[in-house]
Design an enzyme around this catalytic site. Structure first.
Site, PDB file in Angstrom:
ATOM      1  CG  ASP A  21      -1.966  -0.931   0.923  1.00 19.48           C
ATOM      2  OD1 ASP A  21      -2.483  -1.212  -0.113  1.00 19.48           O
ATOM      3  OD2 ASP A  21      -2.333  -1.639   2.046  1.00 19.48           O
ATOM      4  CB  ILE A  49      -0.950  -8.672   5.061  1.00 17.02           C
ATOM      5  CG1 ILE A  49      -0.623  -9.708   4.199  1.00 17.02           C
ATOM      6  CG2 ILE A  49       0.006  -7.702   5.634  1.00 17.02           C
ATOM      7  CD1 ILE A  49       0.396 -10.618   4.804  1.00 17.02           C
ATOM      8  CG  ASN A  50      -4.093  -4.545   6.382  1.00 15.56           C
ATOM      9  OD1 ASN A  50      -2.753  -4.091   6.334  1.00 15.56           O
ATOM     10  ND2 ASN A  50      -4.857  -4.074   5.240  1.00 15.56           N
ATOM     11  NE  ARG A  97      -3.617  -7.306  -4.428  1.00 15.26           N
ATOM     12  CZ  ARG A  97      -4.628  -6.578  -3.953  1.00 15.26           C
ATOM     13  NH1 ARG A  97      -5.326  -5.655  -4.805  1.00 15.26           N
ATOM     14  NH2 ARG A  97      -5.298  -6.754  -2.939  1.00 15.26           N
ATOM     15  N   GLY A 232     -20.075   0.289   9.302  1.00 15.83           N
ATOM     16  CA  GLY A 232     -19.384   1.750   9.113  1.00 15.83           C
ATOM     17  C   GLY A 232     -19.665   2.516  10.228  1.00 15.83           C
ATOM     18  CG  ASP A 262      -8.243  -5.559   6.829  1.00 18.57           C
ATOM     19  OD1 ASP A 262      -8.998  -6.764   6.535  1.00 18.57           O
ATOM     20  OD2 ASP A 262      -7.748  -5.118   6.197  1.00 18.57           O
ATOM     21  N   GLY A 297      -4.538   7.312   5.784  1.00 13.48           N
ATOM     22  CA  GLY A 297      -3.862   6.551   4.603  1.00 13.48           C
ATOM     23  C   GLY A 297      -4.408   5.218   5.214  1.00 13.48           C
TER      24      GLY A 297
END
Length: 322
Positions: A21, A49-50, A97, A232, A262, A297
């Site tokens: 990222d 991963i997160n 990626r 949310g 995550d 971010g």
């Protein structure tokens, strides 16, 4: 932290489409102009991963199993090694990626550029599964994130069978066909958002009033034992055969919603693996997800913020205040 040290871990995450990222900012977007960006921040990313990284932030330990290849893969491994995350890496033919998140300072808008997943060969995804089969201490298996090209949609259903054989609890956070296959196989915990819950219930969309009945039907069908629906800004709904509870988060200044889901999964598993109740773990999950939104971010939750928000949520529950 040594790579490929797979012994002695209670919590294991699987990420089949990891990514680097990249986060930066520009004053404003102007077509056809050179845009001067801020110094980019690079972080290892992808669902599982997160989750492993967030569990580490919270003071826990999780082994991250993932494929990685090319120059980007080497740097991806380096980033995880810097964070001292235990890893089991399956080397791949194709490059890992990269995704880009750009913050536009003049408007406060955030733009997320998600690159397509790179093809994972059959021999490579099978190696991921084989590594998990070798684990003898796993109690929690978290399969999170999208599937790259080359991976069958029923791979999380395959994991469900392995988890049952190991008497481990499988947690799945994904979407599309992969989610439906996992649910059909039966897992311990699913964490859908509203649209994913609709898909599990055979609907295209759900109104506000339809969310709880849909969650009840998913549980009644036996698709999972615990359903954690992320809503949310409205927090989360947790439903089991014995309980249902809507948990509202405290109001916070939101900088980014990237990584909130995550972080939510990480908080839930961190608490459950420590012997906490489902109700308390769901509260901590909402605290962690909310804490992640306080950071810019793709930054995940911090323990300090998560603990603070958790106690606020618990105090509201005790007093019955709004």
């Amino acid at each position: 932290m040594n790579l490929n040290n797979i012994s002695g871990h209670k919590i294991v995450t699987l990420t089949l489409s990891p990514c680097i990222d990249k986060n930066t900012a520009v004053p404003t977007f102007i077509p056809e102009k050179k845009l001067r960006c801020t110094q980019p921040q690079l972080e290892p990313g992808g669902g599982g991963i997160n989750v492993a990284r967030a569990i580490h932030h919270l003071g826990g330990v999780a082994l991250a199993v993932f494929p990685s290849g090319g120059y980007t893969g080497k740097y991806f491994n380096h980033l995880l090694n810097q964070e001292q995350i235990p890893c089991c890496v399956i080397e791949t033919e194709n490059e890992t990626r990269e995704n880009i998140t750009i913050f536009e300072e003049s408007t406060g808008r955030q733009y997320r550029l998600c690159m397509p997943g790179t093809v994972l060969l059959e021999t490579e995804w099978r190696q991921c599964i084989e590594k998990i089969q070798l684990l003898d201490t796993v109690e929690w298996l978290v399969a999170s994130g999208s599937l790259p090209p080359g991976v069958p949609a029923n791979i999380y259903a395959i994991l469900a069978k392995i988890a049952r054989e190991k008497n481990a609890k499988l947690v799945v956070d994904t979407s599309g066909a992969a989610l439906l296959h996992a649910a059909a196989a039966g897992v311990y915990l699913l964490k859908p958002n509203r649209n994913e819950l609709a898909a599990l219930d055979g609907k295209k969309t759900l109104t506000e009033d339809e969310i709880l009945p849909a969650a009840r039907r998913v549980i009644k069908k036996g698709l999972c034992e615990v359903l954690l629906v992320s809503l949310g800004a409205e927090g989360a709904l947790v439903v089991t055969p014995q309980m249902e509870q809507h948990i509202l988060p405290p109001p916070v200044p939101v900088k980014s919603t990237v990584g909130a889901g995550d972080s939510m999964v990480a908080g839930m598993i961190h608490f459950l693996s420590s012997g906490k109740t489902i109700a308390d773990a769901a509260c901590y999950a909402v605290a962690c997800g909310t804490a992640a939104t306080m950071n810019a971010g793709t930054q995940l939750c911090s323990k300090q913020d998560a603990d603070y928000l958790y106690h606020k949520i618990i105090n509201v529950k005790k007093t019955g205040a709004g």
